[in-house]
Design an enzyme around this catalytic site. Structure first.
Site, PDB file in Angstrom:
ATOM      1  N   PRO A  99      41.614  39.357  51.714  1.00  0.00           N
ATOM      2  CA  PRO A  99      42.822  39.587  51.058  1.00  0.00           C
ATOM      3  C   PRO A  99      43.909  39.060  52.161  1.00  0.00           C
ATOM      4  CG  PRO A  99      42.514  41.708  50.906  1.00  0.00           C
ATOM      5  CD  PRO A  99      41.085  40.744  51.209  1.00  0.00           C
ATOM      6  N   GLU A 126      36.688  49.471  55.058  1.00  0.00           N
ATOM      7  CA  GLU A 126      37.666  48.720  55.270  1.00  0.00           C
ATOM      8  C   GLU A 126      38.784  46.862  55.856  1.00  0.00           C
ATOM      9  OE1 GLU A 126      40.937  50.753  53.825  1.00  0.00           O
ATOM     10  OE2 GLU A 126      38.569  52.114  53.402  1.00  0.00           O
ATOM     11  N   ARG A 164      29.191  23.328  40.697  1.00  0.00           N
ATOM     12  CA  ARG A 164      29.324  23.059  39.557  1.00  0.00           C
ATOM     13  C   ARG A 164      30.425  21.880  40.234  1.00  0.00           C
ATOM     14  NH1 ARG A 164      31.352  25.027  35.425  1.00  0.00           N
ATOM     15  NH2 ARG A 164      33.708  23.829  34.848  1.00  0.00           N
ATOM     16  N   ASP A 179      38.780  17.489  34.005  1.00  0.00           N
ATOM     17  CA  ASP A 179      39.821  16.760  34.515  1.00  0.00           C
ATOM     18  C   ASP A 179      41.351  17.317  34.498  1.00  0.00           C
ATOM     19  OD1 ASP A 179      38.744  13.732  33.319  1.00  0.00           O
ATOM     20  OD2 ASP A 179      38.126  14.465  35.706  1.00  0.00           O
TER      21      ASP A 179
HETATM   22  C1  4H6 Z   1      38.366  41.755  53.827  1.00  0.00           C
HETATM   23  C2  4H6 Z   1      38.609  42.696  54.500  1.00  0.00           C
HETATM   24  C3  4H6 Z   1      38.389  39.023  48.562  1.00  0.00           C
HETATM   25  C4  4H6 Z   1      37.713  41.675  53.058  1.00  0.00           C
HETATM   26  C5  4H6 Z   1      38.904  43.888  53.979  1.00  0.00           C
HETATM   27  C6  4H6 Z   1      37.686  40.335  49.806  1.00  0.00           C
HETATM   28  C7  4H6 Z   1      39.797  40.913  47.435  1.00  0.00           C
HETATM   29  C8  4H6 Z   1      39.669  39.371  47.923  1.00  0.00           C
HETATM   30  C9  4H6 Z   1      37.795  42.880  52.249  1.00  0.00           C
HETATM   31  C10 4H6 Z   1      38.241  44.111  52.325  1.00  0.00           C
HETATM   32  C11 4H6 Z   1      38.269  41.591  49.198  1.00  0.00           C
HETATM   33  C12 4H6 Z   1      40.686  37.661  48.093  1.00  0.00           C
HETATM   34  C13 4H6 Z   1      37.425  46.412  51.821  1.00  0.00           C
HETATM   35  C14 4H6 Z   1      40.334  45.919  51.478  1.00  0.00           C
HETATM   36  C15 4H6 Z   1      37.562  46.928  50.484  1.00  0.00           C
HETATM   37  C16 4H6 Z   1      39.775  46.611  49.958  1.00  0.00           C
HETATM   38  C17 4H6 Z   1      37.158  42.866  50.631  1.00  0.00           C
HETATM   39  N1  4H6 Z   1      39.053  41.441  48.016  1.00  0.00           N
HETATM   40  N2  4H6 Z   1      38.485  45.455  51.242  1.00  0.00           N
HETATM   41  N3  4H6 Z   1      41.633  38.561  47.497  1.00  0.00           N
HETATM   42  N4  4H6 Z   1      37.837  42.333  49.950  1.00  0.00           N
HETATM   43  O1  4H6 Z   1      40.003  37.523  47.904  1.00  0.00           O
HETATM   44  O2  4H6 Z   1      38.759  47.574  50.545  1.00  0.00           O
END
Ligand code: 4H6
Length: 262
Positions: A99, A126, A164, A179
């Site tokens: 995220p 986490e 794809r 496109d």
């Molecule tokens: C990295 C750090 C990608 C990956 C924390 C991964 C959303 C996206 C994750 C976390 C993801 C995205 C683990 C944090 C579970 C919350 C895996 N979430 N998480 N938006 N989660 O691309 O707890």
């Protein structure tokens, strides 16, 4: 020398079975069968330094949940790099789906799809110890501002989006659909049989057989939808057109007048 070995993804994941979603179904499965791309998963548990195969531990500083440890992940990434080299595939970036990453775009997907793929790192718990990220990760990418339980679903989306794009992955029906996003506009609405469903007719123009009018109607719908749903995308499209050498085409200018509110 630029090697052209096709697209290969190496995925570092605690849940390799999830990747059946791209290897066993649909367009990505067919593309795999056609030899257009390759996938290998690497489970960090293989490199756990304990008899339980655990690869996580409690966070320093306290707080809830667990954090993925550096060593099993670094060794899994090392194994993936060696395997890519042995297969004659260019190294490619190590991408962490998180995220906190830079938002994924069509431009990024298109760039990856013409390369040799990537090593995709999927976090659970986490997240991952920051020292692994500092040592091994080249790019951090996010699918958007929402949280998933793990990076796997994000990695699957990235793989699907890249595959794809490969020449030969889609039956020619597909390329047209693409496109519209390449263009920077949202896609137009689609209809199929029956011509009337519960008193709701298909737009007349689509039944007319008048291809020029149909193309024009679709572009108008794309403009309307993009302005309504994604004003920032619409503004970007307009700015792009206006600063272009020719500016807006006569048709585009006319369509913009037609959709002018009020
Ligand atoms: C990295 C750090 C990608 C990956 C924390 C991964 C959303 C996206 C994750 C976390 C993801 C995205 C683990 C944090 C579970 C919350 C895996 N979430 N998480 N938006 N989660 O691309 O707890």
């Amino acid at each position: 020398m630029a090697e052209r070995t096709g697209l290969r993804f190496d995925v570092i994941t605690l849940f390799p079975e999830m990747f059946a979603a791209v290897t066993d179904f649909g367009i990505s499965r067919r593309a795999l069968e056609r030899g257009l791309w390759q996938l290998e998963c690497w489970n960090p548990r293989t490199w756990a330094d304990n008899a339980y195969g655990s690869v996580d531990d409690r966070p320093f500083g306290g707080g809830p949940g667990m954090v993925m440890q550096v060593q099993p992940l670094e060794e899994a990434i090392g194994a993936a790099k060696l395997a890519r080299e042995a297969a004659g595939v260019n190294a490619g970036p190590v991408i962490y789906l998180s995220p906190q990453g830079k938002p994924l775009s069509h431009a990024k997907v298109a760039e990856l799809a013409v390369g040799s793929g990537a090593i995709l790192l999927c976090g659970r718990y986490e997240g991952i110890d920051e020292r692994l990220i500092a040592r091994c990760v080249d790019e951090e990418i996010s699918l958007g501002d929402f949280v998933l339980s793990g990076g796997e679903v994000a990695a699957l989306a990235l793989i699907d989006a890249c595959v794809r794009q490969l020449p030969g992955a889609l039956n020619d029906a597909g390329s047209a659909v693409e496109d519209s996003f390449v263009d920077g506009l949202l896609d137009c609405p689609h209809y199929t049989r029956p011509e009337v469903y519960k008193d709701i007719p298909v737009p007349e123009v689509l039944l007319s057989g008048h291809h020029e009018n149909i193309r024009r109607w679709r572009l108008k719908q794309s403009l309307l939808r993009t302005r309504e749903r994604r004003p920032e995308l619409f503004a970007k499209w307009l700015a792009q057109r206006v600063k272009n050498a020719r500016g807006l085409s006569k048709e585009e200018a006319q369509l913009l007048r037609e959709i002018e509110p009020g």
